[in-house]
Design an enzyme around this catalytic site. Structure first.
Site, PDB file in Angstrom:
ATOM      1  N   LYS A  64       0.476  -1.112  -0.158  1.00  0.00           N
ATOM      2  CA  LYS A  64      -0.207   0.412  -0.292  1.00  0.00           C
ATOM      3  C   LYS A  64       0.724   1.120   0.028  1.00  0.00           C
ATOM      4  O   LYS A  64       1.977   1.521   0.787  1.00  0.00           O
ATOM      5  CB  LYS A  64      -0.670   0.193   1.089  1.00  0.00           C
ATOM      6  N   LYS A  92      -1.762  -1.627  -3.892  1.00  0.00           N
ATOM      7  CA  LYS A  92      -3.106  -0.180  -4.146  1.00  0.00           C
ATOM      8  C   LYS A  92      -2.270   1.153  -4.753  1.00  0.00           C
ATOM      9  O   LYS A  92      -0.984   1.054  -2.895  1.00  0.00           O
ATOM     10  CB  LYS A  92      -4.013  -0.785  -2.160  1.00  0.00           C
TER      11      LYS A  92
END
Length: 324
Positions: free
Chosen positions: A195, A248
């Site tokens: 992330k 992500k």
């Protein structure tokens, strides 16, 4: 001897021929649709920076879940805005909070849907950071104990998958331990292993009211310039017991998705995040792009890069377009 002419275009002449040799397929079964639940009843308010996405009370979230299931989308991920916030985000594990109530209600009314519970504290803390603070620093190990409470509460509500998005070191192992101790050995973990500290999250922070009150999240989310570090995070989370690995954002990190896919045998998820969605919606609203074509091309690129699962706000529209 007759000279051969190489003509790859022969395989592009008609739609049926193109379909026969198509290397990557996009299916409604690839999608997870994120929903945002809020306190109250009969609430459906469009999120200004995310046209077509809504803040929903639990009753309206159940209605949407039924629609999602009828379209063939197999899963939803539940985010929420709490009724109260405090220093440690205690509403995140309150069984009367909108997220836990929504998970329970959707599981009761639409049991065929797989429910993903997002485990983080940013939308529940009054400072907007993803864990317990020590001064202006997020205390990693103190936060792990809080994340365990959130994960167990969501599993008790009926979540099938727990998705920690906080980027604390060791959180997958901590959550796995807590779930197993409470009898939730069959609840899986989809780790936001990779992330990045990305500018693409802006609209989500409006949707979840989760913008930090000071500083930013670069002290725990990944530097966008790094890919070798991503592979280290993936290896650590797999060792700790993650069942699914997520990257992500998706679109600006397809090279990382491919590296992850080539190095592991676990399912790979991507999050087609709010900024990616909002840019497409804004361009389409101005007539600058063909929204359907752009969305399906973008989602296909994520599959081509190696994603098995795509979390996307486009899921409802894309499901309708794929069904034709």
């Amino acid at each position: 001897m007759i000279e051969q002419k190489l003509r790859p275009r022969r395989m592009r002449i008609t739609e049926n021929i193109r379909a026969m040799v198509r290397e990557t397929s996009l299916s409604v079964k690839d999608f997870v649709y994120p929903i945002f639940v809020v306190p109250g009843e009969n609430v459906k308010e469009e999120i200004p920076s995310m046209p077509g996405c809504y803040h929903l009370s639990v009753d309206r979230a159940v209605e949407l879940a039924r629609e999602i299931s009828c379209l063939g989308i197999p899963s939803v991920e539940v985010f929420g805005l709490p009724e109260y916030k405090d220093e440690i985000g205690s509403s995140a594990w309150d069984m009367n909070s909108p997220v836990q109530r929504a998970i329970k209600a959707i599981k009761a009314k639409v049991p065929e849907l797989a429910i993903v519970g997002d485990v983080c504290l940013c939308q529940y803390t009054n400072h907007g950071h993803c864990g317990q603070l020590c001064g202006h620093y997020v205390d990693n190990d103190a936060t792990l104990k809080l994340l365990q409470k959130v994960a167990v509460s969501q599993a008790e509500a009926g979540a099938d998958i727990i998705a920690p998005s906080d980027m604390m070191d060791g959180r997958v192992a901590a959550i796995r331990e807590a779930l197993d101790e409470k009898g939730f050995a069959n609840v899986s973990i989809m780790s936001y292993a990779v992330k990045y500290a990305s500018g693409y999250y802006g609209p989500f922070r409006d949707a979840a009211d989760s913008a930090p009150q000071f500083g930013d999240r670069r002290a725990y989310q990944m530097d966008p310039a790094n890919s070798r570090e991503a592979m280290k995070e993936v290896a650590l989370d797999i060792a700790e017991g993650a069942d699914i690995i997520m990257v992500k954002p998706a679109l600006a990190y397809l090279d990382v998705v491919r590296q992850v896919r080539d190095s592991i045998h676990h399912p790979v998820a991507v999050y087609n995040v709010s900024g990616e969605y909002a840019m497409v919606k804004a361009a389409a609203a101005n007539g600058w792009i063909d929204e359907k074509r752009i969305v399906l091309e973008t989602l296909t690129s994520m599959k081509r890069a190696g994603a098995d699962i795509i979390i996307t706000y486009h899921a409802i529209d894309a499901a309708k377009w794929l069904k034709g």
